[in-house]
Write an enzyme that holds these catalytic residues in place. Structure first.
Site: not given
Ligand code: SAH
Length: 496
Positions: A15, A38, A60, A91-93, A121, A174
């Site tokens: 995150p 990203d 993006k 970002g995330g997973d 994630t 999102m």
């Molecule tokens: N693959 C990513 C998500 C991508 S979609 C995952 O697994 O986390 C992008 C959305 O993820 C953002 O609009 C927000 O809702 C969320 N997001 C990603 N990083 C974040 C963070 N550090 N804090 C809060 N929301 C986050």
């Protein structure tokens, strides 16, 4: 398996905070020839990209796509077909609203091998960072991850009636701009206005914010507090638990974003210490050290050897080894270390330091040696552009000495310029100069410095707030960062 050439790794970066990157992700990133990343990947993770790797941003932005997905797919295929090891950092997973599947389809179409490294994630790790357990005994027995983004063609609008019946924790990604719609639609579909709900912005980073309310109040709170992307919305009873579960409050450096400027190979210990205290650390090495060619002098001529850094110790022992010599060639010469880290480096190599000053700087080292260095002179094994104060003081104390420069410092070009930081930590005047050379535009308010000379350089560089460690050690630096007092005066390092 040989992952070297013509291979793509889809790596989840977590995150934001670099500490939440997986070990496997870190290892693969270190081996990358090319990194495609990203916007949501944290600065601390980006800073781990190998300096020599090609870095391609396909960031993006909130509204639309900066680089269309089709083009990202093409980039991955193109780079892998050059025979490179490509890391696709997401970002995330990679598979949670990450479009990882589309990228794999493109790779499969071309027969390019790949691997997927899961990431933390934000949908689950984000609430956890804010103290919201997504499931909790007696409160929620399921968790549902939903995208609030409905702009993509062909996707039916959310079925709020179905969501309202689930009974578990609802996590909307999102959704920063859709809070009002989410809350009012859930109420309209039968959920109680009093249902706890929260928004977590920039989860896991120093900029993390938690806004708590209910389905009835959250939209107003988010508007008043100007909630911004990236943020997620959590709906359900567990979101109220953050009131007592929010754990960052126990960490003294939570909310601080700190740049560590030490050379790459030396940064780890300081960064780990700051992370342990809750800071978000971004490692941006601003200097690197390089050995200088030097001839090994006749060491038997010297009564003392002086060491002013761990790098100096390493370089000295490397010089001995290159000349097929070992510690015995120092004969009866004694060793002086400027401070505990240098002393520890000597001890590790079997050389017990005979002298270390109480205050760990060059001036005090020279003063201490004044009564110790007798007929046989001192050999200072140090950096080419090391502190002139040390040499001046040695002269002032009438100590017979020779300086042997063993390494020089060079400025590093950082892999990324971080978006922001409140503090930069400097362990030498050269890191201050390297920082300003690399990131002249970056506005960082506070400089936390290891000693007086470093602090003076930071003052010249224009930092508004300067904190100086009481002792020239990493522990003391970390302590200084916790002090609220803006102009803590160093206890022992003051000059007359
Ligand atoms: N693959 C990513 C998500 C991508 S979609 C995952 O697994 O986390 C992008 C959305 O993820 C953002 O609009 C927000 O809702 C969320 N997001 C990603 N990083 C974040 C963070 N550090 N804090 C809060 N929301 C986050």
């Amino acid at each position: 398996m040989e992952r070297g050439k013509g291979f793509v790794a889809l790596v989840g970066a977590g995150p934001g905070d670099a500490g939440l990157l997986t070990l496997r992700g870190r290892d693969l990133l270190a081996a990358a020839d090319c990194v495609v990343y990203d916007r949501l990947v944290g600065d601390g993770v980006l800073a781990m990209m190998p300096p020599e790797a090609e870095k391609i941003s396909v960031g993006k932005t909130g509204g639309g796509e900066f680089v269309p997905q089709r083009e990202i797919n093409e980039i991955l295929v193109r780079e892998a077909e050059k025979g490179r090891f490509v890391v696709r950092l997401k970002g995330g997973d990679p598979f949670v609203f990450g479009r990882g599947g589309e990228e794999i389809e493109a790779l499969n179409a071309k027969g390019i091998p790949f691997e997927v490294v899961p990431g933390v994630t934000s949908a689950l790790g984000g609430p956890a960072c804010a103290g919201i357990p997504v499931t909790h005994r007696g409160e929620a027995r399921s968790v549902h991850i939903i995208t609030a983004h409905t702009k993509e063609g062909g996707i039916a609008p959310l079925d709020y009636a179905a969501l309202a019946k689930l009974g578990g924790t609802l996590v909307f990604l999102m959704g920063a701009s859709a809070v009002r719609e989410i809350c009012s639609e859930l109420i309209r579909s039968g959920m109680a206005e009093e249902t706890p709900a929260a928004a977590v912005e920039n989860a896991s980073t120093a900029a993390q914010r938690l806004l708590s309310g209910t389905l009835g109040t959250l939209a107003g709170i988010c508007a008043a507090e100007a909630l911004r992307s990236p943020a997620l919305i959590v709906v359900g009873g567990t979101s109220a638990l953050a009131g007592s579960f929010a754990w960052k409050r126990f960490l003294p450096l939570a909310g601080r974003r700190i740049i560590v400027t030490r050379p790459r190979e030396r940064a780890g210990k300081l960064s780990a210490m700051l992370r342990a205290r809750g800071a978000e650390v971004v490692e941006i090495p601003c200097i690197a050290t390089r050995r200088i060619k030097a001839a090994l002098p006749d060491l038997s001529k010297y009564g003392w050897l002086g060491f002013t850094s761990v790098t100096g110790v390493e370089a000295f022992f490397a010089l001995l080894a290159e000349n097929a010599r070992d510690i015995r060639s120092i004969g009866t010469a004694k060793a002086a270390a400027i401070g505990p880290a240098t002393a520890a480096a000597l001890k590790e190599r079997g050389l017990m330091p005979d002298y270390m000053p109480d205050v760990y700087d060059g001036v005090h080292l020279a003063r201490g040696l004044a009564s110790l260095v007798k007929d046989k002179p001192l050999l200072m094994l140090r950096a080419k552009e090391g502190s002139a104060e040390l040499s001046r003081e040695l002269e002032a104390c009438h100590i017979g000495f020779t300086e042997l420069p063993l390494y020089e410092t060079v400025y590093e070009r950082p892999a990324v310029i971080p978006q922001s930081a409140d503090t930069a930590v400097f362990t030498s005047a050269s890191t201050v100069r390297g920082f300003k050379a690399a990131m002249p535009e970056l506005d960082v308010e506070c400089a936390c410095c290891i000693g007086v000379q470093t602090a003076e350089e930071a003052k010249r560089a224009g930092f508004k707030k300067i904190i100086t460690a009481r002792k020239a050690t990493l522990e003391s630096l970390a302590d200084a960062l916790e002090e609220k007092n803006d102009d803590s005066t160093p206890e022992k390092t003051e000059k007359k």
